[in-house]
Design a protein around this motif. Structure first.
Motif, PDB file in Angstrom:
ATOM      1  N   GLN A 104       0.806  -1.224   0.000  1.00 17.44           N
ATOM      2  CA  GLN A 104       0.000   0.000   0.000  1.00 17.44           C
ATOM      3  C   GLN A 104       0.838   1.272   0.000  1.00 17.44           C
ATOM      4  O   GLN A 104       0.338   2.357   0.284  1.00 17.44           O
ATOM      5  CB  GLN A 104      -0.960  -0.016   1.191  1.00 17.44           C
ATOM      6  CG  GLN A 104      -1.929  -1.174   1.172  1.00 17.44           C
ATOM      7  CD  GLN A 104      -2.669  -1.273  -0.149  1.00 17.44           C
ATOM      8  OE1 GLN A 104      -3.396  -0.366  -0.533  1.00 17.44           O
ATOM      9  NE2 GLN A 104      -2.493  -2.385  -0.859  1.00 17.44           N
ATOM     10  N   GLY A 105       2.120   1.133  -0.275  1.00 17.03           N
ATOM     11  CA  GLY A 105       2.947   2.305  -0.489  1.00 17.03           C
ATOM     12  C   GLY A 105       3.489   2.963   0.757  1.00 17.03           C
ATOM     13  O   GLY A 105       3.966   4.099   0.694  1.00 17.03           O
ATOM     14  N   ILE A 106       3.440   2.280   1.896  1.00 14.47           N
ATOM     15  CA  ILE A 106       4.037   2.860   3.096  1.00 14.47           C
ATOM     16  C   ILE A 106       5.551   2.680   3.047  1.00 14.47           C
ATOM     17  O   ILE A 106       6.081   1.887   2.275  1.00 14.47           O
ATOM     18  CB  ILE A 106       3.455   2.249   4.383  1.00 14.47           C
ATOM     19  CG1 ILE A 106       3.752   0.746   4.476  1.00 14.47           C
ATOM     20  CG2 ILE A 106       1.978   2.517   4.487  1.00 14.47           C
ATOM     21  CD1 ILE A 106       3.425   0.164   5.824  1.00 14.47           C
TER      22      ILE A 106
ATOM     23  N   ALA B 146      -9.892   3.078   6.751  1.00 18.07           N
ATOM     24  CA  ALA B 146      -8.913   2.012   6.533  1.00 18.07           C
ATOM     25  C   ALA B 146      -9.601   0.650   6.504  1.00 18.07           C
ATOM     26  O   ALA B 146      -9.229  -0.231   5.713  1.00 18.07           O
ATOM     27  CB  ALA B 146      -7.846   2.045   7.626  1.00 18.07           C
ATOM     28  N   ALA B 147     -10.604   0.488   7.343  1.00 17.80           N
ATOM     29  CA  ALA B 147     -11.314  -0.791   7.420  1.00 17.80           C
ATOM     30  C   ALA B 147     -12.070  -1.087   6.126  1.00 17.80           C
ATOM     31  O   ALA B 147     -11.911  -2.150   5.518  1.00 17.80           O
ATOM     32  CB  ALA B 147     -12.273  -0.784   8.610  1.00 17.80           C
ATOM     33  N   TYR B 148     -12.893  -0.145   5.687  1.00 16.16           N
ATOM     34  CA  TYR B 148     -13.696  -0.471   4.497  1.00 16.16           C
ATOM     35  C   TYR B 148     -12.885  -0.421   3.214  1.00 16.16           C
ATOM     36  O   TYR B 148     -13.151  -1.181   2.278  1.00 16.16           O
ATOM     37  CB  TYR B 148     -14.977   0.360   4.423  1.00 16.16           C
ATOM     38  CG  TYR B 148     -14.880   1.837   4.194  1.00 16.16           C
ATOM     39  CD1 TYR B 148     -14.521   2.369   2.951  1.00 16.16           C
ATOM     40  CD2 TYR B 148     -15.233   2.742   5.195  1.00 16.16           C
ATOM     41  CE1 TYR B 148     -14.489   3.735   2.732  1.00 16.16           C
ATOM     42  CE2 TYR B 148     -15.208   4.119   4.983  1.00 16.16           C
ATOM     43  CZ  TYR B 148     -14.838   4.607   3.754  1.00 16.16           C
ATOM     44  OH  TYR B 148     -14.815   5.957   3.530  1.00 16.16           O
ATOM     45  N   LEU B 149     -11.860   0.429   3.163  1.00 10.34           N
ATOM     46  CA  LEU B 149     -10.999   0.442   1.980  1.00 10.34           C
ATOM     47  C   LEU B 149     -10.209  -0.855   1.851  1.00 10.34           C
ATOM     48  O   LEU B 149     -10.071  -1.406   0.753  1.00 10.34           O
ATOM     49  CB  LEU B 149     -10.045   1.631   2.049  1.00 10.34           C
ATOM     50  CG  LEU B 149     -10.661   3.016   1.821  1.00 10.34           C
ATOM     51  CD1 LEU B 149      -9.678   4.116   2.219  1.00 10.34           C
ATOM     52  CD2 LEU B 149     -11.104   3.196   0.383  1.00 10.34           C
ATOM     53  N   SER B 150      -9.676  -1.362   2.961  1.00 12.95           N
ATOM     54  CA  SER B 150      -8.902  -2.602   2.912  1.00 12.95           C
ATOM     55  C   SER B 150      -9.781  -3.776   2.501  1.00 12.95           C
ATOM     56  O   SER B 150      -9.356  -4.655   1.741  1.00 12.95           O
ATOM     57  CB  SER B 150      -8.238  -2.882   4.263  1.00 12.95           C
ATOM     58  OG  SER B 150      -9.193  -3.011   5.295  1.00 12.95           O
ATOM     59  N   SER B 151     -11.002  -3.785   2.983  1.00 18.86           N
ATOM     60  CA  SER B 151     -11.943  -4.840   2.625  1.00 18.86           C
ATOM     61  C   SER B 151     -12.203  -4.844   1.116  1.00 18.86           C
ATOM     62  O   SER B 151     -12.181  -5.897   0.461  1.00 18.86           O
ATOM     63  CB  SER B 151     -13.249  -4.616   3.399  1.00 18.86           C
ATOM     64  OG  SER B 151     -14.220  -5.555   3.045  1.00 18.86           O
TER      65      SER B 151
ATOM     66  N   LEU C 209      -3.191   1.470   5.659  1.00 19.17           N
ATOM     67  CA  LEU C 209      -4.075   2.581   5.323  1.00 19.17           C
ATOM     68  C   LEU C 209      -4.396   3.444   6.537  1.00 19.17           C
ATOM     69  O   LEU C 209      -4.704   4.632   6.396  1.00 19.17           O
ATOM     70  CB  LEU C 209      -5.367   2.048   4.704  1.00 19.17           C
ATOM     71  CG  LEU C 209      -5.210   1.347   3.355  1.00 19.17           C
ATOM     72  CD1 LEU C 209      -6.556   0.847   2.856  1.00 19.17           C
ATOM     73  CD2 LEU C 209      -4.581   2.273   2.317  1.00 19.17           C
ATOM     74  N   ALA C 210      -4.310   2.849   7.734  1.00 21.68           N
ATOM     75  CA  ALA C 210      -4.568   3.616   8.956  1.00 21.68           C
ATOM     76  C   ALA C 210      -3.497   4.671   9.211  1.00 21.68           C
ATOM     77  O   ALA C 210      -3.682   5.551  10.045  1.00 21.68           O
ATOM     78  CB  ALA C 210      -4.673   2.677  10.153  1.00 21.68           C
TER      79      ALA C 210
ATOM     80  N   ALA D 288      -5.590  -7.516   7.324  1.00 26.32           N
ATOM     81  CA  ALA D 288      -5.083  -6.759   8.465  1.00 26.32           C
ATOM     82  C   ALA D 288      -3.882  -5.913   8.083  1.00 26.32           C
ATOM     83  O   ALA D 288      -3.733  -4.762   8.532  1.00 26.32           O
ATOM     84  CB  ALA D 288      -4.715  -7.717   9.596  1.00 26.32           C
ATOM     85  N   GLY D 289      -3.008  -6.454   7.221  1.00 23.21           N
ATOM     86  CA  GLY D 289      -1.838  -5.701   6.774  1.00 23.21           C
ATOM     87  C   GLY D 289      -2.215  -4.486   5.945  1.00 23.21           C
ATOM     88  O   GLY D 289      -1.638  -3.401   6.107  1.00 23.21           O
TER      89      GLY D 289
END
Length: 486
Positions: free
Chosen positions: A267-269, A454-459, A445-446, A439-440
């Motif tokens: 995710q680019g972190i 972060a929750a709904y985007l990751s899903s 995203l968080a 979870a990663g």
């Protein structure tokens, strides 16, 4: 769902509508039609209308308004405040080409292209429609827009702004340079945060117009929601684009931490720190040299890892606990201590969900259970009906002041005051490790978004990725295939 939207939420909703197979040009047509109908109904005697249009979607609404008002017998002067080749929005460009043809055939339309402030003249129309700027206001206004706004404000006409008055920040209602002073603002789909916060003298009477956006475009996560993920700043340095800490692993589940860490990096972190017991730390290090692994004594995680946690917590933006950690009592002691002390965004996944009490949950926590883990954590059965799931999760999110991501055929994601649904994904995701990937992604995203986002985007991201892998490989895909596609 929210009654008031920020500009980015509105943009996401527009794009989600397109994702749901309703073309954005339909929304532009609906917007222009509704606004023209409003003018016809409320100002039937005021037949001379000037429309000032910019080059974005707001300007495209102006082109459609002009076309519809002409059909009702209005005399329309349409001012495009730029060269036509600067119209980048495809829907606006198409509607402008239509206006060009109409200008050649309808004597009630006068089309003017304004590229210089000297071309802006006083306006004595009955009504002025401000369709210049939508959500793209940033700092001092350029010419000829600045002079056009002066002309609008000095005019004796009734001024109607489309969506928000041009020059006003649509998010917070601030006016940095100058703004159209509207008698009425016709805002589209839902109220905007900037209109709520703005001075009444700028926005006038506010009316919300329905333009045909379906409920699914807000309720379900879609492609448009990805707009909420910020891109790295071109002047950023190492660590500026997100650092996470993952606390997990035991000798039997080393892969779980690796999967979560790889998904986070996708995710680019910038940095992934890992705390793992010495029994698995060396293996994790060898897997990817990008991981910064802190080895702590023992075969399983215990309070011996707490000092390492305190040291690294100061260096990261978000934390994930539970991946492959096991269910030992000493691990429970560590996780409960982490939850009670950290204020950083905290994702609780996998074994950690079985080692904590819901009474420990706080506003900086996201839990990511499937149905069985949900029952263990909250002592509640997951209802069969979707509406009952939403109701229960919203109640629990409010009661425990936390975010919940309930994994299922349709994922349900809740916060204290909102919810989202996700329908991406497929039955091939029953393979081991997909929860670790989720979870990663969420912890990564968080670092850039709220925990709820972060929750709904990751899903959505994980499910859509798995759907693309399914198209290419069928149901015999593995975790490595999803990681590669991420």
């Amino acid at each position: 769902m929210k009654d008031v939207l920020t500009p980015i939420e509105m943009r996401a909703t527009d794009k989600n509508t397109e994702y749901n197979h309703i073309p954005t040009i339909v929304l532009m047509e609906n917007a222009g039609s509704k606004i023209s109908d409003y003018i016809v109904s409320n100002y039937p005697e005021k037949k001379k209308v000037s429309i000032y249009s910019g080059t974005g979607g707001n300007g495209g609404d102006g082109f459609v308004i002009a076309r519809h008002l002409l059909n009702h017998g209005y005399k329309v002067r349409l001012f495009l405040l730029s060269k036509p080749e600067n119209i980048k929005n495809g829907d606006s460009r198409l509607n402008f080409e239509s206006i060009r043809i109409i200008d050649q055939t309808d004597k009630n339309l006068r089309l003017s292209v304004i590229t210089d402030s000297s071309q802006v003249a006083p306006d004595n129309s009955d009504i002025i429609v401000d369709a210049i700027l939508g959500t793209g206001v940033n700092g001092k206004l350029r010419e000829p827009i600045s002079s056009a706004i002066d002309t609008i404000n000095y005019s004796p006409a009734i001024v109607i702004s489309v969506d928000v008055p041009s020059g006003m920040n649509p998010e917070n209602g601030a006016v940095m340079d100058k703004s159209v002073v509207a008698h009425e603002t016709l805002t589209l789909h839902k109220m905007k945060t900037g209109l709520e916060k703005a001075q009444q003298s700028y926005v006038g009477k506010i009316t919300v117009l329905d333009i045909g956006i379906p409920r699914v475009s807000e309720e379900y996560v879609g492609q448009g929601d990805l707009l909420k993920i910020g891109l790295p700043d071109k002047c950023s340095h190492k660590g500026d684009n997100g650092s996470v800490l993952i606390v997990g692993s035991n000798p039997d589940y080393i892969g779980a931490v690796i999967f979560a860490a790889e998904a986070a990096l996708s995710q680019g972190i910038d940095l992934v720190f890992i705390i793992a017991p010495e029994s698995s730390a060396d293996i994790i290090k060898e897997y990817n040299p990008e991981f910064i692994v802190r080895s702590v004594p023992g075969k399983v995680l215990s309070m011996d890892a707490y000092d390492a946690f305190l040291d690294l917590e100061k260096r990261v933006d978000a934390i994930l606990i539970g991946s492959g950690s096991g269910l030992m009592e000493e691990t429970s002691d560590l996780f409960n201590e982490i939850i009670s002390t950290t204020k950083k965004p905290l994702v609780i996944d996998a074994d950690a969900l079985k080692l904590i009490s819901p009474d420990m949950l706080t506003e900086n926590v996201l839990v990511t259970p499937h149905a069985y883990e949900f029952k263990q954590l909250f002592d509640e059965e997951v209802p069969d009906k979707l509406e009952d799931k939403i109701e229960l999760l919203r109640k629990l999110s409010e009661e425990y002041n936390c975010q919940i991501l309930l994994k299922g055929v349709i994922d349900v994601i809740t916060s204290r005051d909102d919810y989202k649904l996700n329908r991406t994904g497929n039955q091939g995701m029953t393979i081991g490790g997909t929860g670790d990937l989720l979870a990663g992604i969420a912890v990564a995203l968080a670092t850039k978004n709220t925990l709820f986002e972060a929750a709904y985007l990751s899903s959505f991201i994980l499910g859509q990725t798995a759907d693309k892998v399914l198209e290419e490989k069928g149901f015999n895909y593995r975790i490595k295939d999803i990681l590669k596609k991420l």
